[in-house]
Each structure stands twice: as structure tokens, then as C-alpha cells.
Design a protein around this motif. Structure first.
Motif, mmCIF file in Angstrom:
data_model
loop_
_atom_site.group_PDB
_atom_site.id
_atom_site.type_symbol
_atom_site.label_atom_id
_atom_site.label_comp_id
_atom_site.label_asym_id
_atom_site.label_seq_id
_atom_site.Cartn_x
_atom_site.Cartn_y
_atom_site.Cartn_z
ATOM 1 N N THR A 4 9.318 1.104 -6.568
ATOM 2 C CA THR A 4 7.960 1.098 -7.105
ATOM 3 C C THR A 4 7.298 -0.278 -6.992
ATOM 4 O OG1 THR A 4 8.858 0.699 -9.335
ATOM 5 C CG2 THR A 4 8.419 2.975 -8.706
ATOM 6 N N LYS A 5 8.104 -1.335 -7.062
ATOM 7 C CA LYS A 5 7.523 -2.683 -6.935
ATOM 8 C C LYS A 5 6.935 -2.893 -5.549
ATOM 9 C CE LYS A 5 10.408 -4.890 -10.453
ATOM 10 N NZ LYS A 5 11.389 -5.982 -10.759
ATOM 11 N N LEU A 8 3.688 -0.888 -5.283
ATOM 12 C CA LEU A 8 2.606 -1.538 -6.026
ATOM 13 C C LEU A 8 2.086 -2.758 -5.282
ATOM 14 C CD1 LEU A 8 0.995 -1.413 -8.668
ATOM 15 C CD2 LEU A 8 2.715 -2.901 -9.695
ATOM 16 N N LEU A 63 2.799 9.445 -6.512
ATOM 17 C CA LEU A 63 2.461 8.787 -7.774
ATOM 18 C C LEU A 63 1.589 9.655 -8.670
ATOM 19 C CD1 LEU A 63 1.638 5.228 -6.361
ATOM 20 C CD2 LEU A 63 3.817 6.050 -7.296
ATOM 21 N N MET A 82 6.301 3.399 -12.234
ATOM 22 C CA MET A 82 5.647 2.253 -11.605
ATOM 23 C C MET A 82 4.664 1.589 -12.568
ATOM 24 S SD MET A 82 3.711 1.965 -7.910
ATOM 25 C CE MET A 82 2.087 2.517 -8.415
ATOM 26 N N ASP A 85 6.705 -0.377 -15.175
ATOM 27 C CA ASP A 85 7.364 -1.562 -14.620
ATOM 28 C C ASP A 85 6.382 -2.638 -14.166
ATOM 29 O OD1 ASP A 85 9.797 -0.419 -15.072
ATOM 30 O OD2 ASP A 85 10.125 0.220 -12.998
#
Length: 354
Positions: A4-5, A8, A63, A82, A85
Motif C-alpha cells: 500500500t505504501k 500511495l 482500493l 492504505m 497506514d
């Protein structure tokens, strides 16, 4: 699960803002967010058609999801992960929430179990979710173990600790056991148990089983797994799972099928299945952890989220956990500091009492 990082980081500003607005709107209202609603809140003035295109791209990434035929979108579990985090803004603990929690440990009542009950009830009231308080295990060295047969399907494990503490734990013995076979098992365990805690004894037994699997008495192995180490000690106030606020979760809305799954979850909890799961969840590090939906097998069927934090004794050893269960659209930014503070409160209470 995709990183997810990375997702993003690779998103442009417009996609990131649309995604954030969809999630925040969903967490606040529980309803899908449509493109026309978003056009009124975005910092950049764009058309509804442009926003729909962005939401379609976010849906392709996994998402967002379309729960109905309408154009509205809600975040998926991956999307919520996401958001938690990378975009979640955790607020400060409100003073009124702090005061309500602090009030639970006041007074001259020295009964820790009673205070933990009050803390669980207050945590549920403050968060409007279902609260969990896992009470600490008694970890003094063992002096003696005894097994008492109550019926063909129920037995009692009596644990006498070196500090004089006595615990009675109800458990389901392996099929076909007799009072004499239980005495033999107790004798076997007592030869190993003296001076060891329950946790240490369990580790020793596990090591012995691996090293001498054919030689270890089957009954003794089963009894230590299902008896001395079990947490199903009915009527014993020193070690239990406190569940408060079940009605908050059941009344939070949703389809009848979802409510039935939630009821099933609490039936499991009240029967004390998989209680050790809560401590296992917290072993990977200090601080609050968030489990969304299927990320935690215990809550995967109910579609709920768990916000949980361990608490520690004066020796900085994890001895229990507190948490809040709610729908996946929990107000995480508000719940996280509440759970964190409650864990600190319980840890201080246990340390002071000990």
C-alpha cells in the motif's frame, strides 16, 4: 497483499485527495460517496466526470468498490489499510474521554477485577464499540498441580502457586480418561512443574514432546495443552476476557446477515474460544495495532475491525491487552488514542496493585 505504501507514493495529488475524501466520507456516514458530492469538497475544481474517472482507476487498483449499481464508492479492506497506514490523522485524546476513563480506577476498592470491569464498560461507552480487556495471567512459580474429574466431559485443574495463590480451571479432558489416569498425569507434571510458571511448563512440555514424542505419556501431553494452560476458568476472577458493549456493535446498523455474523463472533468470545489470540496479536511490538476485517482470522467472518494495544507490568512485560471492536468504518483517528491511553491506564493499575 499489494504494498500500500508503494501504491500511495505512485498516486498523484488528485487521486490521493479523491481517495482520502471517499474514505473519510464513508467513515463518517457509512454511505457510498458519489462524484457530485466530492466536487463540493475537493480543493481543486474539477468536473464530476473527471472524479468518476479517478474513482474508476482507484477501483481498478482494488482500493474502492461499488456496493450498488449507483456511482457511489466505498473503500475496500485494502483501501482502508492504505488509509490507516498512510493518510490517517490521529487526534489527541479528548479531555472528557480521559476523565471518564480515569474515573474508573478511583476509589478505595482494591479489587482489580472489579476495576477492569469498570474500565471495559467505560471504554465501550466512550467509543460506542464493543470493548475487550484481557486480564493478566498469574505467572508465579507452580508448587503443585492436580486434576479432578467432574464428569466424562468436564474436569478441574487445580493449580497451587508458590506464593500461595490457588486457581481452579475448568476444561474438557481428552475422551475416555479416568480419575486414575488423571492422577498419573498430574504426578508426571508435578515432577516437572515445581518452581516453573505455567508458561515455562508449557514450553518444557512442548520441547519434551518434540524430543521424545513416542515416550511422552499421551494423556499428560493432552492435559497440559487443554488443562493447565487453558484460559477457560469459569468463576475465577483472576483471569478472564471481559467483553463489554456488545449492543453497541449490534446496533450499529447493517444487513441482517452481517448482524448474524457479528452475533456469531460474540458467541465465540463469550465461550472464550481463541482468547490467547489477543496476546498473540500484540507480540510483534508495542503500541496500538489495527486489524481490518479478514486481516484477523478471529473477526474475518463478522467483517469487523479490531483496534488493540498490549499493556505491560512494572517489568515491561506484556501481560494483557485491551481493544475495541467495531464496524470497519470506525473513527480510527479518535479510537487509536483512546485505546492507547486505556492500555497505559490498565498497565499502571496492574503495576500499582502488584
Amino acid at each position: 497483499m499489494p504494498d500500500t505504501k508503494t501504491i500511495l507514493t505512485e498516486m498523484n495529488d488528485r487521486s490521493r485527495e479523491v481517495f482520502r475524501r471517499v474514505v473519510e466520507g464513508y467513515l463518517e456516514t457509512g454511505s457510498p460517496m458519489g462524484s457530485r458530492t466530492l466536487t463540493r469538497s475537493l480543493s481543486e475544481k474539477v468536473s464530476a466526470a473527471t472524479i468518476r474517472n479517478v474513482m474508476q482507476d482507484l477501483e481498478f487498483l482494488g482500493l474502492l468498490d461499488s456496493p450498488h449499481v449507483s456511482a457511489g464508492r466505498i473503500p475496500t479492506e485494502l483501501g482502508l489499510r492504505m488509509f490507516v497506514d498512510g493518510l490517517l490523522e490521529v487526534g489527541n485524546l479528548a479531555e472528557q474521554d480521559r476523565e471518564k476513563l480515569d474515573a474508573t480506577v478511583g476509589g478505595n476498592n482494591a479489587d482489580v477485577a472489579h476495576k477492569l470491569d469498570r474500565i471495559g464498560a467505560a471504554l465501550s461507552g466512550v467509543t460506542q464499540g464493543a470493548s475487550l480487556v484481557l486480564s493478566p495471567k498469574h505467572e508465579a512459580p507452580i508448587r503443585h498441580i492436580e486434576f479432578v474429574s467432574l464428569s466424562p466431559t468436564r474436569a478441574l485443574a487445580v493449580l497451587v502457586f508458590a506464593d500461595g495463590h490457588v486457581e481452579n480451571r475448568i476444561f474438557a479432558p481428552p475422551m475416555g480418561q479416568t480419575p486414575s489416569s488423571m492422577r498419573e498425569a498430574a504426578n508426571f507434571l508435578n515432577a516437572l512443574a515445581e518452581g516453573k510458571t505455567v508458561s515455562e511448563l508449557k514450553r518444557i512440555m512442548q520441547t519434551e514432546v518434540k524430543a521424545r514424542r513416542q515416550e511422552i505419556d499421551q494423556l499428560a501431553r493432552d492435559l497440559i495443552e487443554s488443562g493447565a494452560a487453558i484460559w477457560e476458568n469459569e468463576g475465577d476472577t483472576s483471569e478472564r476476557l471481559i467483553v463489554r458493549g456488545r449492543s453497541h456493535l449490534l446496533d450499529s446498523g447493517g444487513e441482517s446477515e452481517e448482524l448474524e455474523r457479528i452475533r456469531s463472533l460474540f458467541d465465540d468470545l463469550e465461550r472464550k474460544r481463541d482468547i490467547t489470540e489477543f496476546l498473540e496479536l500484540t507480540e510483534e511490538g508495542e503500541g496500538v495495532r489495527i486489524f481490518i476485517g479478514s486481516e484477523n482470522k478471529l473477526f474475518s467472518l463478522s467483517g469487523s475491525s479490531l483496534v488493540v494495544s498490549p499493556y505491560m507490568n512494572a517489568d515491561r512485560k506484556i501481560i494483557g491487552a485491551v481493544g475495541v471492536i467495531g464496524p470497519t468504518r470506525l473513527n480510527y483517528g479518535r479510537i487509536v488514542p483512546i485505546v492507547d491511553y486505556t492500555a497505559q491506564l490498565v498497565g499502571k493499575l496492574i503495576s500499582d496493585q502488584s
